[in-house]
Write an enzyme that holds these catalytic residues in place. Structure first.
Site, PDB file in Angstrom:
ATOM      1  N   ASN A   1      41.465 -79.355  18.456  1.00  0.00           N
ATOM      2  CA  ASN A   1      41.380 -80.023  19.766  1.00  0.00           C
ATOM      3  C   ASN A   1      41.326 -79.086  20.969  1.00  0.00           C
ATOM      4  O   ASN A   1      41.334 -79.540  22.101  1.00  0.00           O
ATOM      5  CB  ASN A   1      42.520 -81.040  19.952  1.00  0.00           C
ATOM      6  CG  ASN A   1      42.343 -82.203  19.004  1.00  0.00           C
ATOM      7  OD1 ASN A   1      41.212 -82.604  18.728  1.00  0.00           O
ATOM      8  ND2 ASN A   1      43.425 -82.724  18.471  1.00  0.00           N
TER       9      ASN A   1
ATOM     10  N   GLY B   1      30.272 -75.191  13.785  1.00  0.00           N
ATOM     11  CA  GLY B   1      31.255 -75.780  12.875  1.00  0.00           C
ATOM     12  C   GLY B   1      30.668 -77.029  12.248  1.00  0.00           C
ATOM     13  O   GLY B   1      29.444 -77.173  12.160  1.00  0.00           O
ATOM     14  N   GLY B   2      31.553 -77.937  11.859  1.00  0.00           N
ATOM     15  CA  GLY B   2      31.096 -79.139  11.160  1.00  0.00           C
ATOM     16  C   GLY B   2      31.216 -80.389  12.008  1.00  0.00           C
ATOM     17  O   GLY B   2      31.306 -80.326  13.242  1.00  0.00           O
ATOM     18  N   ASP B   3      31.247 -81.530  11.329  1.00  0.00           N
ATOM     19  CA  ASP B   3      31.290 -82.810  12.032  1.00  0.00           C
ATOM     20  C   ASP B   3      32.580 -82.976  12.834  1.00  0.00           C
ATOM     21  O   ASP B   3      32.598 -83.628  13.874  1.00  0.00           O
ATOM     22  CB  ASP B   3      31.156 -83.961  11.028  1.00  0.00           C
ATOM     23  CG  ASP B   3      29.769 -83.984  10.407  1.00  0.00           C
ATOM     24  OD1 ASP B   3      28.816 -83.542  11.072  1.00  0.00           O
ATOM     25  OD2 ASP B   3      29.640 -84.429   9.252  1.00  0.00           O
ATOM     26  N   GLY B   4      33.673 -82.378  12.350  1.00  0.00           N
ATOM     27  CA  GLY B   4      34.946 -82.473  13.062  1.00  0.00           C
ATOM     28  C   GLY B   4      34.869 -81.733  14.388  1.00  0.00           C
ATOM     29  O   GLY B   4      35.381 -82.187  15.409  1.00  0.00           O
TER      30      GLY B   4
ATOM     31  N   GLU C   1      34.996 -83.148  18.349  1.00  0.00           N
ATOM     32  CA  GLU C   1      35.798 -82.647  19.484  1.00  0.00           C
ATOM     33  C   GLU C   1      34.944 -82.573  20.747  1.00  0.00           C
ATOM     34  O   GLU C   1      35.370 -82.981  21.832  1.00  0.00           O
ATOM     35  CB  GLU C   1      36.339 -81.250  19.169  1.00  0.00           C
ATOM     36  CG  GLU C   1      37.516 -81.247  18.233  1.00  0.00           C
ATOM     37  CD  GLU C   1      38.326 -79.960  18.362  1.00  0.00           C
ATOM     38  OE1 GLU C   1      38.333 -79.361  19.458  1.00  0.00           O
ATOM     39  OE2 GLU C   1      38.944 -79.563  17.367  1.00  0.00           O
TER      40      GLU C   1
ATOM     41  N   GLY D   1      29.669 -76.322   8.840  1.00  0.00           N
ATOM     42  CA  GLY D   1      30.771 -77.172   8.385  1.00  0.00           C
ATOM     43  C   GLY D   1      30.635 -77.570   6.928  1.00  0.00           C
ATOM     44  O   GLY D   1      29.888 -76.937   6.168  1.00  0.00           O
TER      45      GLY D   1
ATOM     46  N   GLY E   1      35.318 -88.126   9.743  1.00  0.00           N
ATOM     47  CA  GLY E   1      36.134 -87.073   9.145  1.00  0.00           C
ATOM     48  C   GLY E   1      37.563 -87.016   9.630  1.00  0.00           C
ATOM     49  O   GLY E   1      38.310 -86.138   9.236  1.00  0.00           O
TER      50      GLY E   1
HETATM   51  C1  LIG Z   1      27.816 -89.926  -7.809  1.00  0.00           C
HETATM   52  C2  LIG Z   1      27.494 -89.234  -6.538  1.00  0.00           C
HETATM   53  C3  LIG Z   1      28.210 -89.814  -5.347  1.00  0.00           C
HETATM   54  C4  LIG Z   1      27.659 -89.278  -4.062  1.00  0.00           C
HETATM   55  C5  LIG Z   1      28.043 -90.129  -2.902  1.00  0.00           C
HETATM   56  C6  LIG Z   1      27.376 -89.608  -1.699  1.00  0.00           C
HETATM   57  C7  LIG Z   1      27.642 -90.441  -0.474  1.00  0.00           C
HETATM   58  C8  LIG Z   1      27.463 -89.578   0.704  1.00  0.00           C
HETATM   59  C9  LIG Z   1      27.611 -90.291   2.002  1.00  0.00           C
HETATM   60  C10 LIG Z   1      28.042 -89.318   3.015  1.00  0.00           C
HETATM   61  C11 LIG Z   1      28.279 -89.908   4.343  1.00  0.00           C
HETATM   62  C12 LIG Z   1      28.736 -88.845   5.252  1.00  0.00           C
HETATM   63  C13 LIG Z   1      29.178 -89.350   6.553  1.00  0.00           C
HETATM   64  C14 LIG Z   1      29.794 -88.220   7.330  1.00  0.00           C
HETATM   65  C15 LIG Z   1      31.066 -87.966   7.306  1.00  0.00           C
HETATM   66  C16 LIG Z   1      31.646 -86.747   7.987  1.00  0.00           C
HETATM   67  O1  LIG Z   1      31.855 -87.020   9.333  1.00  0.00           O
HETATM   68  C17 LIG Z   1      32.963 -86.407   7.324  1.00  0.00           C
HETATM   69  C18 LIG Z   1      33.569 -85.150   7.958  1.00  0.00           C
HETATM   70  O2  LIG Z   1      32.752 -84.050   7.760  1.00  0.00           O
HETATM   71  P1  LIG Z   1      33.230 -82.541   7.999  1.00  0.00           P
HETATM   72  O3  LIG Z   1      33.805 -82.444   9.370  1.00  0.00           O
HETATM   73  O4  LIG Z   1      32.005 -81.703   7.857  1.00  0.00           O
HETATM   74  O5  LIG Z   1      34.268 -82.226   6.995  1.00  0.00           O
HETATM   75  N1  LIG Z   1      32.754 -86.185   5.928  1.00  0.00           N
HETATM   76  C19 LIG Z   1      33.229 -87.015   5.007  1.00  0.00           C
HETATM   77  O6  LIG Z   1      33.931 -87.927   5.281  1.00  0.00           O
HETATM   78  C20 LIG Z   1      32.860 -86.687   3.582  1.00  0.00           C
HETATM   79  C21 LIG Z   1      32.454 -87.896   2.808  1.00  0.00           C
HETATM   80  C22 LIG Z   1      32.054 -87.469   1.437  1.00  0.00           C
HETATM   81  C23 LIG Z   1      32.035 -88.595   0.493  1.00  0.00           C
HETATM   82  C24 LIG Z   1      31.721 -88.175  -0.902  1.00  0.00           C
HETATM   83  N1  LIG Z   2      41.223 -72.942  15.008  1.00  0.00           N
HETATM   84  C1  LIG Z   2      41.410 -74.091  14.402  1.00  0.00           C
HETATM   85  N2  LIG Z   2      42.447 -74.293  13.555  1.00  0.00           N
HETATM   86  C2  LIG Z   2      42.604 -75.458  12.913  1.00  0.00           C
HETATM   87  N3  LIG Z   2      41.795 -76.512  13.051  1.00  0.00           N
HETATM   88  C3  LIG Z   2      40.720 -76.378  13.853  1.00  0.00           C
HETATM   89  C4  LIG Z   2      40.492 -75.169  14.568  1.00  0.00           C
HETATM   90  N4  LIG Z   2      39.352 -75.335  15.304  1.00  0.00           N
HETATM   91  C5  LIG Z   2      38.923 -76.585  15.055  1.00  0.00           C
HETATM   92  N5  LIG Z   2      39.734 -77.225  14.184  1.00  0.00           N
HETATM   93  C6  LIG Z   2      39.620 -78.579  13.606  1.00  0.00           C
HETATM   94  O1  LIG Z   2      39.100 -78.430  12.310  1.00  0.00           O
HETATM   95  C7  LIG Z   2      38.521 -79.647  11.898  1.00  0.00           C
HETATM   96  C8  LIG Z   2      37.387 -79.435  10.911  1.00  0.00           C
HETATM   97  O2  LIG Z   2      36.456 -78.570  11.454  1.00  0.00           O
HETATM   98  P1  LIG Z   2      34.920 -78.581  11.102  1.00  0.00           P
HETATM   99  O3  LIG Z   2      34.301 -77.481  11.914  1.00  0.00           O
HETATM  100  O4  LIG Z   2      34.360 -79.913  11.277  1.00  0.00           O
HETATM  101  O5  LIG Z   2      34.885 -78.130   9.587  1.00  0.00           O
HETATM  102  P2  LIG Z   2      34.645 -78.979   8.240  1.00  0.00           P
HETATM  103  O6  LIG Z   2      33.237 -79.478   8.297  1.00  0.00           O
HETATM  104  O7  LIG Z   2      34.844 -77.989   7.151  1.00  0.00           O
HETATM  105  O8  LIG Z   2      35.630 -80.107   8.222  1.00  0.00           O
HETATM  106  C9  LIG Z   2      38.065 -80.317  13.158  1.00  0.00           C
HETATM  107  O9  LIG Z   2      38.551 -81.610  13.176  1.00  0.00           O
HETATM  108  C10 LIG Z   2      38.647 -79.489  14.287  1.00  0.00           C
HETATM  109  O10 LIG Z   2      39.335 -80.307  15.192  1.00  0.00           O
END
Ligand SMILES: CCCCCCCCCCCCC/C=C/[C@@H](O)[C@H](COP(=O)(O)O)NC(=O)CCCCC
Ligand SMILES: Nc1ncnc2c1ncn2[C@@H]1O[C@H](COP(=O)(O)OP(=O)(O)O)[C@@H](O)[C@H]1O
Ligand SMILES: [Ca+2]
Length: 602
Positions: free
Chosen positions: A174, A195-198, A202, A239, A554
């Site tokens: 955050n 970074g990723g979706d998280g 933010e 991410g 996420g």
């Molecule tokens: C037998 C094979 C099963 C495969 C299922 C695949 C379904 C995939 C749908 C994915 C939807 C993703 C929507 C996005 C979610 C992200 O916001 C969230 C956070 O991402 P990050 O910050 O990069 O960590 N990701 C998830 O919630 C992961 C969902 C994965 C489910 C398998």
């Molecule tokens: N320095 C930090 N330490 C811990 N958490 C963090 C830091 N910077 C960002 N974050 C948090 O980490 C979470 C995941 O980050 P993200 O870049 O989306 O990676 P991932 O895709 O692997 O989940 C986000 O929700 C964010 O708020």
């Protein structure tokens, strides 16, 4: 060659070959000529996709001049190559790379004229390119490569394009959101996350919150219209899921995304605001998911050390648990005449449905009219319609404003959803036998229609409400009081960390505001606590839980009963939607302001 008039034309050499170079209003092209002056192959670059032009023969990485003759100039531009689906940035759209061509002119004077003309064309036709960016790097996201990705890939490209950046490497969750909410942003043309979706989330919360603060609008009331945000957000993917990047660009490739930022692409995006009673809980652009996706997220947080693989591992565990949950889902359908989640279309760059939605969502808006008039019109549109209700036992309930395609699922949760049409797709997967649910999940990874199953329904909607049947409400009330406590603790750094609060079920409260919110995950203390949570985890419990948790892009939501509302085109990304392979988009006006009245040039 003529100066100050279009087109501009002259002979040039590229290597040993002779070309005719031509600068027209929208393109710079060079056509190979044979000895008899017959035309051979032409390469054509839209001015909007020129990264920069410089005197001499330039290289980047390391950026240095080699063989600097006074008749040479170098053009850097966007070059496309097809991407293979399934990894390494591969996906639905073409991969972009930095094209570089070194031209040799017949004289120094002509070289100077070419450079001046190309620079003028860039200034004239690309006024919306960013000059200064605020960049946030999450060093712990994904495979922990964000810093390296930024410094080795994005930064040299920004430097080449003359973009300056202020970089913040985050030290806590955050931090990026708070920075955008509170610090002076004067002079920045956009905010970027590496970074990723998280991390994207933010920035999303920071930009929306800041815009509403400045406009004096309360974010909490779901009936209040929010002010569309002008500050663009860019994503350099580093991410685990990279869904937002993948679904708006077509690939999760840092070079492609950096180039979209440099050329100032602009993609409006629908945002879903999630409320509990009359409080804003969070915003979402990709997934608001209950049941399977909530459980996977809750489980995955305990295995963060696995990196992106944590989702696959947790997905298998949660699937084996074969859970389903009771719920009442109410939704406000969108106009079925405009589009449908099963019309088998794809939202591609320059999408007609999205551009027509701009006019529908903001009918009175033009550059000279006030933003307030956009709000009023959107408000009146959304209050129309009759709420529908579905009650039952669900494997999962998912709401997505976009296709939510990602490397795991190249077509996404809802392949025909639109990025900027002011609607979301609500997917209800009723309780079914494990093999049926596996078929549903597996179809996300193939081109087979995941909605063509008897236990699945999908609706295009403007708003959704989720409540529990009466008998489950007691559990929910207990959870909500925990959540409240969690929030109070979160807001006060003096109080003990939230993950010391006992969880009532599968330990998901840990995620509400666990270590992840305030400390890097690799702290020993955090690991120790997680072990305890693992032991308590619902997967090992004898009695399966009656309620799941919501996965909101996420993050786990602290409430079970929520209402969601789609805010059409609330934010803008440095992206252009997914380009069809084998073709480039030419906008009749040049680029971002064409509102989609473009034609495809193969
Ligand atoms: C037998 C094979 C099963 C495969 C299922 C695949 C379904 C995939 C749908 C994915 C939807 C993703 C929507 C996005 C979610 C992200 O916001 C969230 C956070 O991402 P990050 O910050 O990069 O960590 N990701 C998830 O919630 C992961 C969902 C994965 C489910 C398998
Ligand atoms: N320095 C930090 N330490 C811990 N958490 C963090 C830091 N910077 C960002 N974050 C948090 O980490 C979470 C995941 O980050 P993200 O870049 O989306 O990676 P991932 O895709 O692997 O989940 C986000 O929700 C964010 O708020
Ligand atoms: Ca949408």
């Amino acid at each position: 060659m003529e100066i100050d008039s279009v087109p501009v034309e002259s002979s040039v050499w590229v290597g040993r070959k002779r070309y005719r170079a031509l600068l027209s209003r929208w393109y710079f092209s060079w056509t190979e000529l044979d000895k008899k002056n017959r035309e051979k192959k032409t390469v054509s670059v839209p001015i909007g996709e020129v990264v920069t032009v410089a005197e001499g023969r330039l290289e980047i990485q390391p950026q240095k001049r080699v063989e600097d003759t006074d008749r040479d100039f170098t053009l850097f531009y966007v070059k496309r190559s097809s991407s293979s689906s399934g990894g390494g940035g591969g996906g639905k759209g073409p991969l972009w790379s930095l094209g570089r061509t070194q031209f040799c002119c017949p004289s120094r004077n002509l070289r100077d004229q070419w450079v001046a003309q190309l620079k003028t064309a860039l200034k004239t036709h690309c006024p919306s390119r960013p000059h200064r960016l605020l960049v946030f790097i999450n060093p712990y996201g994904g495979k922990k490569r964000a810093k390296e990705i930024y410094h080795s890939i994005a930064a040299p490209l920004f430097e080449l394009a003359g973009i300056s950046s202020h970089v913040v490497v985050t030290e806590r969750a955050n931090q990026a959101r708070d920075h955008i909410l509170k610090k002076d942003l004067t002079g920045f043309d956009g905010v970027i996350c590496v970074g990723g979706d998280g991390m994207f989330s933010e920035l999303l919360h920071g930009v929306i919150g800041r815009t509403q603060q400045e406009a004096g609008i309360s974010e909490h009331d779901p009936t209040v219209m929010l002010q569309p945000c002008d500050l663009h957000i860019g994503i350099i993917p580093a991410g685990s899921t990279d869904c937002v990047c993948f679904a708006t660009v077509g690939v999760n490739d840092p070079v492609t995304s950096t180039l979209h930022i440099i050329i100032g692409d602009s993609q409006p995006l629908d945002v879903c605001s999630v409320h509990h009673q009359s409080t804003l809980v969070r915003y979402s652009v990709s997934l608001v998911g209950y049941g399977f996706y909530g459980d996977v997220l809750a489980e995955s947080e305990r295995h963060r050390w696995m990196g992106p693989l944590r989702y696959d591992y947790s997905g298998c565990l949660v699937y084996l648990c074969n859970r389903s949950y009771q719920g009442i889902v109410q939704y406000l359908p969108a106009d079925p005449q405009i589009s449908s989640p099963r019309d088998n279309t794809r939202c591609l760059s320059g999408c007609r449905v999205c551009s027509e939605s701009t006019e529908r969502l903001f009918p009175h808006f033009d550059s000279s009219s006030s933003i307030y008039s956009r709000q009023i019109s959107q408000y009146s549109n959304e209050s129309n319609g009759e709420w529908m209700s579905v009650e039952g036992r669900f494997k999962c309930v998912s709401l997505t404003c976009m296709s939510s395609s990602c490397p795991r699922s190249p077509d996404g949760l809802s392949p025909s959803a639109h990025l900027a049409d002011g609607t979301a797709d609500l997917i209800l997967v009723r309780d079914t036998h494990p093999l049926g649910f596996l078929t549903y999940l597996h179809r996300h990874t193939t081109t087979q229609d995941q909605f063509d199953l008897p236990f699945v329904e999908v609706h295009r909607v403007k708003a959704v409400r989720f409540t529990l049947p009466l008998e489950d409400e007691e559990v929910c009330e207990y959870e909500e009081s925990e959540a409240q406590r969690t929030e109070e603790v979160l807001g006060d750094p003096e109080k003990p960390p939230v993950d010391e609060i006992e969880s009532c079920r599968d330990g998901s409260q840990h995620d509400l505001a666990g270590k992840r919110q305030d400390e890097p995950w690799n702290k020993k203390k955090g690991r120790k606590r997680k072990k305890k949570q693992d032991f308590l985890c619902g997967l090992c419990c004898r009695k399966p839980p009656t309620v799941s948790v919501w996965n909101c892009d996420g993050e786990i939501l602290p409430y079970t009963e929520i209402s969601c509302r789609v805010r059409g085109q609330l934010v803008r990304l440095f992206a252009r939607g997914i380009e069809e392979k084998g073709g480039t988009w030419k906008c009749h006006k040049g680029s971002r302001n064409c509102k989609g009245r473009c034609v495809l040039h193969p």
